[in-house]
Scaffold this motif. Structure first.
Motif, PDB file in Angstrom:
ATOM      1  N   SER A 176       1.395   5.115   0.429  1.00  0.00           N
ATOM      2  CA  SER A 176       0.656   6.181   1.104  1.00  0.00           C
ATOM      3  C   SER A 176       1.547   7.371   1.334  1.00  0.00           C
ATOM      4  N   ARG A 180      -8.178  -0.577   7.177  1.00  0.00           N
ATOM      5  CA  ARG A 180      -9.145  -0.159   6.156  1.00  0.00           C
ATOM      6  C   ARG A 180     -10.562  -0.083   6.725  1.00  0.00           C
ATOM      7  N   LYS A 181     -10.869  -0.934   7.696  1.00  0.00           N
ATOM      8  CA  LYS A 181     -12.218  -0.941   8.271  1.00  0.00           C
ATOM      9  C   LYS A 181     -12.439   0.212   9.244  1.00  0.00           C
ATOM     10  N   LEU A 239      -3.576  -4.574   8.247  1.00  0.00           N
ATOM     11  CA  LEU A 239      -3.999  -3.578   7.260  1.00  0.00           C
ATOM     12  C   LEU A 239      -5.477  -3.726   6.896  1.00  0.00           C
ATOM     13  N   SER A 240      -6.002  -4.936   7.027  1.00  0.00           N
ATOM     14  CA  SER A 240      -7.449  -5.087   6.800  1.00  0.00           C
ATOM     15  C   SER A 240      -8.220  -4.382   7.912  1.00  0.00           C
ATOM     16  N   ALA A 273     -10.532   3.092   9.497  1.00  0.00           N
ATOM     17  CA  ALA A 273     -10.131   4.420   9.026  1.00  0.00           C
ATOM     18  C   ALA A 273     -11.314   5.340   8.736  1.00  0.00           C
ATOM     19  N   GLU A 326      -1.571   6.152   7.485  1.00  0.00           N
ATOM     20  CA  GLU A 326      -2.444   5.389   6.596  1.00  0.00           C
ATOM     21  C   GLU A 326      -3.906   5.513   7.028  1.00  0.00           C
ATOM     22  N   ILE A 336       0.854  -1.181   0.000  1.00  0.00           N
ATOM     23  CA  ILE A 336       0.000   0.000   0.000  1.00  0.00           C
ATOM     24  C   ILE A 336       0.888   1.228   0.000  1.00  0.00           C
ATOM     25  N   LEU A 339      -6.852   7.176   4.602  1.00  0.00           N
ATOM     26  CA  LEU A 339      -8.050   6.439   4.218  1.00  0.00           C
ATOM     27  C   LEU A 339      -9.315   6.960   4.886  1.00  0.00           C
ATOM     28  N   SER A 340      -9.165   7.997   5.708  1.00  0.00           N
ATOM     29  CA  SER A 340     -10.318   8.517   6.440  1.00  0.00           C
ATOM     30  C   SER A 340     -11.002   9.648   5.662  1.00  0.00           C
TER      31      SER A 340
END
Length: 340
Positions: free
Chosen positions: A6, A42-43, A38-39, A45, A67, A4, A71-72
């Motif tokens: 960033s 992503r949830k 990292l999963s 963020a 990160e 990823i 992603l937020s």
């Protein structure tokens, strides 16, 4: 392979803390542990709540916080990092909450404070465990009502701000609470989500790709993208993957930098022999990045590990293992070790 990339687009950084070290611009996830982590990122963020990131020094907690910000929904707002260890008792509240001119002797001008400067974005409180208890109590109050009251403001002059708090620590938060060093209520308030970053030695599958990314990043920053790319040969990469990395990604980054700076490459390739010379021979690299075999190993295991790393070159293995050539040769004879 999962990488990823960033680079936060509209970020600001405060003084102190991990800075750029502790990880490449890429978040590498070859290992199952990092893929799971990292999963989770992503949830959580896109959610608005605070996050606590735990993990040893140098594992890349700051990069993980960046990160989350990227992603937020706050990605276009500021990303500000404040290292809590530099917040002195006398100026801590002013640093975080700001002050009005004349609030105290040296308050010669108005000051916004870090929380207000982070409005609309993310504030990373690095090493939250070093924040003095008074600051912890004031931070808890802020989290309850999202209102900043500057030093010198009258009651009712507080200003509402919208900021997400991410806190990092290399300590066990519950142990700190038990010792009276951290406020339990603040931990409960911050701990809406907790991420635990594993040590590099616990995710060895990530080492090779991290080393390649760090080498490319260093060369781009120092030589430009037009330079012929540097690379590791199989032997050098095997050596890097076999080392204990007690300093985690930060130590790997320093080692890769020194290999690029001090290693005499052959057609742009860093060989195992070059890596051994830079990392293990006295005088060739700064002592802060010179490697040693893990002290957790027994002496026999350390000697055998050094022999394996050097292809049974006894002189080089002795330097790596921290003993004389004669001592290592005698141990080989006494134990009946045979070269594979």
């Amino acid at each position: 392979m999962k990488i990823i990339r960033s680079v936060p687009g509209n970020s600001a950084a405060s003084a102190g803390g991990e800075g750029g070290s502790g990880g490449a611009r890429e978040l590498v996830a070859e290992s199952q542990a990092m893929k799971r982590l990292l999963s989770y990122v992503r949830k959580i963020a896109p959610q608005p709540g605070p996050v606590v990131i735990c993990g040893p020094t140098g594992t890349g907690k700051t990069r993980l916080a960046q990160e989350i910000h990227r992603l937020s929904k706050r990605c276009n707002g500021p990303f500000i990092k404040k290292h809590c260890a530099v917040l002195a008792d006398g100026t801590m509240l002013s640093d975080l909450f700001g002050h009005r001119k004349g609030a105290y002797t040296n308050a010669l001008t108005d000051r916004r404070g870090t929380l207000m400067s982070a409005n609309g974005g993310t504030l990373l409180l690095d090493d939250i465990d070093t924040l003095p208890l008074l600051g912890q109590q004031r931070l808890l109050s802020f989290l309850d009502d999202q209102t900043v009251t500057r030093l010198g403001d009258d009651e009712g002059e507080g200003r509402r701000v919208d900021v997400r708090i991410i806190a990092t620590t290399n300590k066990d938060p519950e142990a700190l609470v038990q010792k009276g060093l951290f406020c339990l209520d603040l931990l409960h308030r911050l701990d809406q989500w907790r991420l635990v970053v594993p040590r590099l030695r616990d995710r060895p599958e990530d080492i090779a790709e991290l080393a390649r990314c760090l080498l490319a990043e260093f060369q781009e920053d120092n030589s430009g993208s037009d330079a012929s790319p540097l690379m590791f040969d199989d032997g050098a990469m095997e050596l890097l993957c076999a080392l204990p990395w007690d300093g985690n990604i930060r130590q790997l980054e320093e080692v890769v930098r020194n290999l690029a700076l001090f290693g005499e490459t052959k057609n742009g390739t860093i060989t195992q022999e070059v890596a051994i010379q830079v990392l293990f021979v006295p005088g060739n690299a700064p002592t802060t990045t010179r490697m040693v075999i893990s002290p957790d190993l027994t002496e026999d295991a350390r000697f055998q590990h050094a022999l394996k790393l050097t292809g049974w070159d006894i002189s080089k293995a002795a330097r790596i293992a921290g003993c004389s050539r004669g001592t290592l040769h005698s141990r080989i004879t006494a134990k009946g070790w045979k070269r594979p």
